[in-house]
Design a protein around this motif. Structure first.
Motif, PDB file in Angstrom:
ATOM      1  N   UNK A   1      32.429  30.583  38.770  1.00  7.94           N
ATOM      2  CA  UNK A   1      33.283  30.527  39.789  1.00  7.94           C
ATOM      3  C   UNK A   1      35.545  30.557  39.251  1.00  7.94           C
ATOM      4  N   UNK A   2      35.623  30.355  38.065  1.00  9.53           N
ATOM      5  CA  UNK A   2      36.877  29.618  37.690  1.00  9.53           C
ATOM      6  C   UNK A   2      37.680  30.482  37.625  1.00  9.53           C
ATOM      7  N   UNK A   3      37.399  32.025  37.460  1.00  5.94           N
ATOM      8  CA  UNK A   3      38.515  33.162  38.597  1.00  5.94           C
ATOM      9  C   UNK A   3      38.603  33.805  39.521  1.00  5.94           C
ATOM     10  N   UNK A   4      38.011  33.124  40.310  1.00  2.61           N
ATOM     11  CA  UNK A   4      37.510  33.695  41.984  1.00  2.61           C
ATOM     12  C   UNK A   4      39.034  32.867  43.034  1.00  2.61           C
ATOM     13  N   UNK A   5      39.604  33.580  43.685  1.00  7.59           N
ATOM     14  CA  UNK A   5      40.968  33.166  44.084  1.00  7.59           C
ATOM     15  C   UNK A   5      40.522  33.146  45.563  1.00  7.59           C
ATOM     16  N   UNK A   6      38.980  33.600  45.683  1.00 13.60           N
ATOM     17  CA  UNK A   6      38.425  33.016  47.326  1.00 13.60           C
ATOM     18  C   UNK A   6      37.876  31.779  47.809  1.00 13.60           C
TER      19      UNK A   6
END
Length: 435
Positions: A265-270
């Motif tokens: 989830x680190x790079x998720x921008x949602x």
């Protein structure tokens, strides 16, 4: 208990002390500039309960709400502090507890004895409990103003002494300032405490269980029994769980597993999280509570409520005494002499002599870096009775005139004690090492 970040000032003893000064000053100004307004605000009934025949069967005012209900919350907070200290802090062993507790005993016996000496044979002798108390907010606030001139161990000593002082004051209130006891109501209150103790033993950690039973059964029963309801606050505090549900090691292992599962989830921008992420965060939250100490959490949460709201509000409603020329004639009144001499002389003298006696017997020793000058200075700070002394004043005297005389004496003696303690500690040699 320390707090970090931008809200750390909420837990600073200086903040609580400053608010107390503002509240007491405001009360004095208000009562002397508009006495009828002050009396109306605090003592006129907010609401009454009447029968069908219009005869009032019960009424309550703001002064009663503060002194009976809010002060019960304050004593609940005091009880949490006491339990923490007794279980795992400055009073957790005989060696740690001996000096501050024995010193606190001296700081209770001497002031009470001095007051009794001035008032024996009169109808005011019942006020002997007034000069026994220490206002921890004022005492630690002044000590914080002294800063690095004194060792940190002196603050620990004074805090532990004040806890012992409060414990003795609670016992005195329960035994000597309870006029009539209704046994049936008291038994119901004790039954509530037994239920809470069993819940603690069974591992129940839901705060609503303790708050609801503590308020609905214990507090109301104690109030109806004749025993002052603030005692219920201390009693309920001692039933609050003080054990962690899981060890810190197990917490870290499981939390690291859950955090590892969130790596994608680190790079998720949602802003919308996956069900897996929500479940992991929820479990981390539950684990964090299980790894914490419920008693400490409640103490941390109640500290700003107690120090920044309840105690200043109590001061606002109880320190408003009218000071006029007639008060000068009361300076030789036995009540004034007993309270003033008890707080200004009895407190530091009793604390010093009892501490000295214990060290001579080799049953206790001064904390590292603390000198006898520090003990004397701390003894004067302990002479700032204020909150607890004002509280006991209303229990000791039913005559309004005697209450006013006693409150003026408490205010005067607390100011003098605080100034003397500050001067003594500021004149002491600068501590080379803080620990």
């Amino acid at each position: 208990m320390s707090s970090h970040g931008k809200w750390s000032w909420l837990h600073s003893p200086i903040t609580g002390g400053v608010l107390l000064v503002i509240a007491a000053t405001t009360a004095l100004f208000w009562a002397n500039s508009a006495p009828s307004s002050y009396h109306h605000a605090w003592h006129d009934a907010l609401f009454s309960v009447s029968s069908g025949f219009s005869s009032t069967i019960y009424s309550i005012n703001l002064h009663q709400i503060v002194n009976e209900f809010l002060m019960a919350i304050f004593f609940f907070f005091i009880g949490l502090e006491m339990k923490r200290e007794l279980l795992d802090d400055d009073l957790s062993s005989v060696k740690k507890a001996a000096l501050p507790l024995f010193s606190a005993l001296g700081g209770v016996v001497f002031p009470a004895g001095i007051y009794y000496f001035f008032n024996v044979g009169t109808d005011t002798v019942n006020g002997w409990g007034i000069p026994m108390a220490t206002d921890i907010a004022f005492a630690l606030g002044v000590l914080a103003m002294v800063g690095s001139r004194v060792p940190l161990s002196l603050k620990i000593f004074l805090s532990a002494l004040a806890i012992g002082d409060d414990l003795m004051a609670v016992v005195v209130i329960a035994i000597f300032y309870t006029e009539q006891i209704f046994v049936n109501e008291l038994l119901v209150g004790f039954l509530g405490l037994v239920v809470l103790a069993i819940a603690n033993k069974m591992g129940v950690r839901n705060r609503l269980v303790y708050y609801s039973i503590g308020l609905i059964i214990v507090w109301i029963s104690f109030l109806a029994s004749g025993v002052h309801a603030t005692i219920a606050g201390v009693a309920v505090a001692f039933t609050i769980p003080s054990r962690r549900e899981i060890s810190m090691g197990n917490y870290l292992i499981r939390a690291q597993e859950l955090l590892g599962g969130l790596e994608k989830e680190r790079h998720s921008k949602a802003d919308v999280l996956t069900k897996h992420a929500i479940a992991s965060l929820r479990e981390i939250k539950i684990l964090s509570y299980q790894a914490s100490n419920p008693l400490q959490l409640k103490e941390e949460a109640l500290h700003p409520i107690s120090a920044l709201f309840i105690v200043p509000l109590f001061a606002l409603g109880n320190a408003g005494v009218i000071v006029d020329d007639s008060m000068l004639a009361q300076l030789t009144n036995p009540i004034v002499l007993g309270i003033a001499a008890g707080l200004i002389i009895g407190k530091p003298l009793g604390i010093f002599l009892f501490a000295k006696f214990l060290t001579l017997l080799k049953w206790g020793q001064l904390p590292e870096g603390v000198t006898w000058t520090h003990i004397i200075g701390a003894g004067f700070l302990a002479g700032m009775g204020f909150t607890m002394s004002l509280f006991i004043t209303d229990l000791a005297f039913s005559d309004p005139e005697q209450q006013i005389i006693a409150k003026v004496a408490v205010l005067l003696a607390s100011v003098i004690s605080g100034i003397l303690g500050y001067v003594i500690l500021m004149s002491s040699p600068v501590t080379k090492k803080r620990h």
